[in-house]
Write an enzyme that holds these catalytic residues in place. Structure first.
Site, short mmCIF file in Angstrom:
data_model
loop_
_atom_site.label_atom_id
_atom_site.label_comp_id
_atom_site.label_asym_id
_atom_site.label_seq_id
_atom_site.Cartn_x
_atom_site.Cartn_y
_atom_site.Cartn_z
N HIS A 118 -7.03 -4.36 -1.28
CA HIS A 118 -6.26 -5.57 -1.48
C HIS A 118 -6.68 -6.19 -2.80
CE1 HIS A 118 -6.52 -4.79 2.81
NE2 HIS A 118 -5.26 -5.16 2.83
N HIS A 140 0.82 -1.21 0.00
CA HIS A 140 0.00 0.00 0.00
C HIS A 140 0.86 1.26 0.00
CE1 HIS A 140 -3.23 -2.72 0.75
NE2 HIS A 140 -2.81 -3.04 1.97
#
Lengths: 332, 208
Positions: free
Chosen positions: A218, A56
């Site tokens: 995700h 991320h």
């Protein structure tokens, strides 16, 4: 899969090595897998620890530095860190006034930070947890694990970090973090799935003419799949979901982020921001501050998320406070 | 059910995870984030390393060590869940040679630990959907006067059946819950690895 890797197994360690080389102002512990500010904890300052799965970036390691986090604990790709790591970070940043955990609402993150908080408590370190759950794409009900934590994490880390930097106490820092979370809503759309190095192929199949609406950060698919449409129409869907949820009202002042998920160029993010700005203007909602760029990504996923935070003068003042991290820097 | 038995159980489980890594990841990519196989393999790799040269007095000591190692190495939700389960099972098996009844109690403690942490109930499309029927089958077999070996074999069958049955469920816990009705039609990866755990238990028990 074509990626710049030495091997899928060492991607985390190799990336930490690079981060350490690029940012001597950070201290990267390759053994414990924690990233802290160089120079150790400041006596009396509340420590801020955040973390979650890797993939991320710049979240979270890129937000370690003056005015934001004291430590980040990156887990394996899309996998939460383990309690040992979190406890090591907690101990490293505790300046005697306790530590605030900023945790995104994902089952694994919540469990591992909870175990770490218990272990830290055993070591007489006071811990407060701010749970981030801003994603309006997920219905918060007993039928799901609750709303996911996404873009608001950046806002919570920045604003709580600014207050901690000023010497506020543990409860106060945690409280402002919770206030930011409660005032923020996010929504994301993906145009492609991302490929984790371990899996080697995209997390889901998405036909060329379709998009995932309400996607997470995700590889997981979103709430539904729709025919691809114009940026204007996508923003209309996202803003309807966001604005009706808090709800936001005419006259509100906001901090807005249009965030790329990793595989979308800035030109498209500006197209989206233009539409977001027009929507808010038409409703009399003021954008006091904004961020456009890649702040909380999902590896190579093409897509974007929109986060809107209703911000009073306290939140805006803390937002404006100096920050000096690899991912956010101003006022210094 | 001595230390050698516990070691054999963990070795069988580690081998099964190694063999099924891609399958577990494939199941997870359908409704999660495609890391269950990799995470479990990392965890049980760490377990084998930790047990290498580890001298345990009892099966319980060994399984406590396994639990701690999983918590420290897996991450995600499966680290705490499996880790706490093995810690609970280990805590209940501190006798030098536990009885079948004590193993039953230990397995029940393992399930309780998972449910305490994850708050999942049968039908949520999680590990519990393999674990709960396995425990029930184990208990039923003992009630019928079966040996631990037979009970463990029945538990493994029930776990596999329970794992398969998760395909028709809608997820209410974990990351798969975000999919809502779209999670239906996919077998749960956690329930699948739990079935591997019970099959490994049956193998180790039969061999001991």
């Amino acid at each position: 899969m074509k990626k710049f890797l030495n091997s899928a197994e060492t991607v985390m360690a190799d990336a930490l090595l690079g981060l350490a080389a690029a940012h001597p102002e950070l201290q990267v512990d390759l053994q414990q897998k924690i990233i802290t500010r160089a120079g150790g904890p400041r006596r009396g300052k509340v420590g801020l620890v955040s973390g979650g799965g890797s993939g991320h970036e710049p979240l979270h390691g890129g937000f370690v530095g003056t005015g934001m986090l004291d430590a980040a604990v990156p887990g394996e790709v899309f996998t939460s860190p383990v309690p040992d790591q979190i406890v090591a970070a907690t101990t490293a940043v505790n300046g005697g006034s306790g530590v605030v955990y900023i945790v995104k609402n994902y089952t694994g993150d919540v469990m591992n930070f909870q175990i770490a908080a218990e272990l830290a408590g055993d070591a007489d370190i006071k811990v407060e947890t701010v749970l981030v759950n801003d994603d309006v794409a997920v219905k918060d009900s007993t039928w799901t694990a609750g709303r996911r934590g996404t873009g608001a994490t950046v806002f919570v880390e920045k604003i709580a970090g600014a207050l901690a930097e000023r010497g506020a106490g543990l409860a106060e820092v945690a409280e402002v973090g919770r206030k930011v979370n409660a005032s923020s809503r996010s929504f994301a759309v993906a145009l492609t799935a991302c490929t984790t190095p371990a899996a080697g192929k995209p997390g889901f199949e998405l036909p060329a003419e379709e998009m995932e609406v309400g996607v997470g950060i995700h590889g997981e698919p979103g709430r539904r799949r729709e025919k691809m449409c114009s940026a204007k129409d996508i923003v209309a869907t996202a803003m309807e979901a966001i604005l009706s949820d808090l709800p936001f009202a005419a006259g509100d002042s906001t901090i807005v982020m249009v965030n790329g998920l990793g595989g979308t160029p800035l030109i498209e993010l500006y197209v989206l921001f233009g539409e977001v700005a027009a929507t808010l203007r038409s409703k009399g909602i003021v954008i006091a501050r904004n961020l456009v760029g890649n702040y909380i990504t999902s590896l190579d996923m093409a897509g974007a998320s929109i986060t809107v935070c209703k911000a009073d003068s306290q939140l805006i003042e803390l937002w404006d406070a100096p920050v000096n991290t690899p991912g956010l820097r101003w006022g210094v | 059910m001595n230390t050698a038995w516990a070691l054999a159980w963990m070795q069988a489980l580690a081998a099964a995870i190694e063999e099924q890594t891609d399958y577990l990841t494939q199941l997870d990519s359908a409704i999660g984030d495609a890391d269950h196989g990799a995470n479990m393999r990392r965890g049980f790799g760490a377990v084998l390393t930790a047990l290498n040269g580890f001298s345990a007095e009892t099966a319980g000591d060994l399984l406590m060590k396994v639990g701690g190692t999983l918590i420290s190495s897996v991450g995600g939700a499966s680290g705490p869940l499996y880790g706490s389960a093995f810690r609970a099972i280990g805590k209940a098996l501190r006798e030098p040679s536990p009885s079948a009844e004590q193993l039953r109690g230990a397995l029940a403690d393992g399930l309780a630990a998972i449910q305490r942490l994850g708050a999942a109930v049968p039908g949520d499309k999680t590990m519990v959907d393999a674990y709960a029927p396995a425990l029930a089958a184990f208990e039923e077999a003992l009630k019928q006067g079966e040996t631990a070996v037979a009970a463990a074999a029945r538990a493994a069958d029930a776990a596999e059946e329970g794992a398969r049955a998760t395909a028709s469920l809608q997820a209410r816990k974990g990351r798969a819950s975000y999919l809502g009705p779209r999670s239906v039609g996919h077998q749960d990866p956690g329930a699948t690895s739990t079935a591997l755990m019970f099959r490994a238990l049956a193998k180790a028990t039969a061999a001991s």
